[in-house]
Design a protein around this motif. Sequence first.
Motif, PDB file in Angstrom:
ATOM      1  N   LYS A 231       8.815  37.557 -27.193  1.00 18.77           N
ATOM      2  CA  LYS A 231       7.865  37.939 -26.148  1.00 18.77           C
ATOM      3  C   LYS A 231       7.462  39.406 -26.202  1.00 18.77           C
ATOM      4  CE  LYS A 231       7.982  33.799 -24.389  1.00 18.77           C
ATOM      5  NZ  LYS A 231       6.835  32.875 -24.616  1.00 18.77           N
ATOM      6  N   SER A 253       1.110  32.502 -27.388  1.00 21.34           N
ATOM      7  CA  SER A 253       1.852  32.763 -26.147  1.00 21.34           C
ATOM      8  C   SER A 253       2.446  34.163 -26.109  1.00 21.34           C
ATOM      9  CB  SER A 253       2.972  31.728 -25.977  1.00 21.34           C
ATOM     10  OG  SER A 253       3.991  31.917 -26.953  1.00 21.34           O
ATOM     11  N   GLN A 255       2.118  37.536 -25.391  1.00 19.34           N
ATOM     12  CA  GLN A 255       1.148  38.305 -24.621  1.00 19.34           C
ATOM     13  C   GLN A 255       1.086  39.782 -25.001  1.00 19.34           C
ATOM     14  OE1 GLN A 255       1.406  37.571 -20.413  1.00 19.34           O
ATOM     15  NE2 GLN A 255       1.475  35.365 -20.662  1.00 19.34           N
ATOM     16  N   ARG A 278      -6.119  35.791 -27.100  1.00 23.11           N
ATOM     17  CA  ARG A 278      -5.367  37.043 -26.997  1.00 23.11           C
ATOM     18  C   ARG A 278      -6.258  38.253 -27.281  1.00 23.11           C
ATOM     19  NH1 ARG A 278      -1.908  35.048 -24.630  1.00 23.11           N
ATOM     20  NH2 ARG A 278      -2.552  36.773 -23.343  1.00 23.11           N
TER      21      ARG A 278
END
Length: 327
Positions: A231, A253, A255, A278
């Motif tokens: 992440k 996913s 970010q 994104r």
Amino acid sequence: MGLFKLYSIAIILSLFDAIYGKEKIKFDTKLFLDICISKPKLKSKRDEKALQWLLENSGKRSIQSNISNQHKAACWMLHDDPKKLSAGNHHFSQRYALAVLYFATQGDTKWKVKTNWLSGTAECDWYGVECVLGKVNGLDLGFNDLFGLLPRELSLLQKLEEVDLHGNDLQGVVPHSVLAAWKNCKILRLHMNGFFGALPTEIGLMTSLEELYLFGNYFEGAVPAEVANLKKLKILDLYANAFGGNVPSQIGSLQNLKELDLHDNNFRGRVPRQICERKLSFLAADCLDGSLKEVECDCCTICCEGMPNMRCFDQNTKQEVIVGQRQ
């Protein structure tokens, strides 16, 4: 026995350990007190405790084999390290892990710079080793002619935050246990080596990663879906490998991701919508229009064409550009 045959046996032992790991069991150390050829028989309680720790952490097979890098490092720790540290001290495990790396990558004969390595100085003063409060938290050995396999004993260095091994001749598979142990690592530079095989799913356990550079190796197969666990990742550079299949939508996913380089691989299909959403500042893929187009991409900032006419174009300026030149 020829040098090639010795090296081949060492590779087999290292690969066996990389795949199957180790089981910690108690050993009767009295059976191993003369394990180091041409060295005095071990006698002290300190020696027995150190030997027990070494057998538990690297396994009987590796410690006993007098051609293994673990054996060489163990004998250095037991007989030749001027510090004569006791097992259980974090400096003991750090020096052992680094000594195995030194022998596994032919530090004695090939490294360009090896200042203070395997000397009586603190391991934090060895070339390329960085520490905070005596704990190894950085390893910078890029372009230093390391040659061989990464040993799984690097998993003992669990405080590492930055690892730079790029531009060497490291080969084989990346040990799963090493990636699983480097949970604090923020920057990992393995590019421009000879690593091959699938990227281990344990990469997903490196949840502190912010930058991951793998370009210029021989990684193949699908990019593991576990990358979705990273992440904090800002840069993912997969350029010039043999990754294939569809570009995983899970990357979308992430970010915090800013840069993604996919070109010069074997990806097919379309760059997923999740990645396009994104709005990355840099996204390169093999999406250049033409007969050799491999990937459809509506949001790439750079589109490239693979062999035999390798070239890349900025999608805003339509000018040819050079990419994949990170150092």
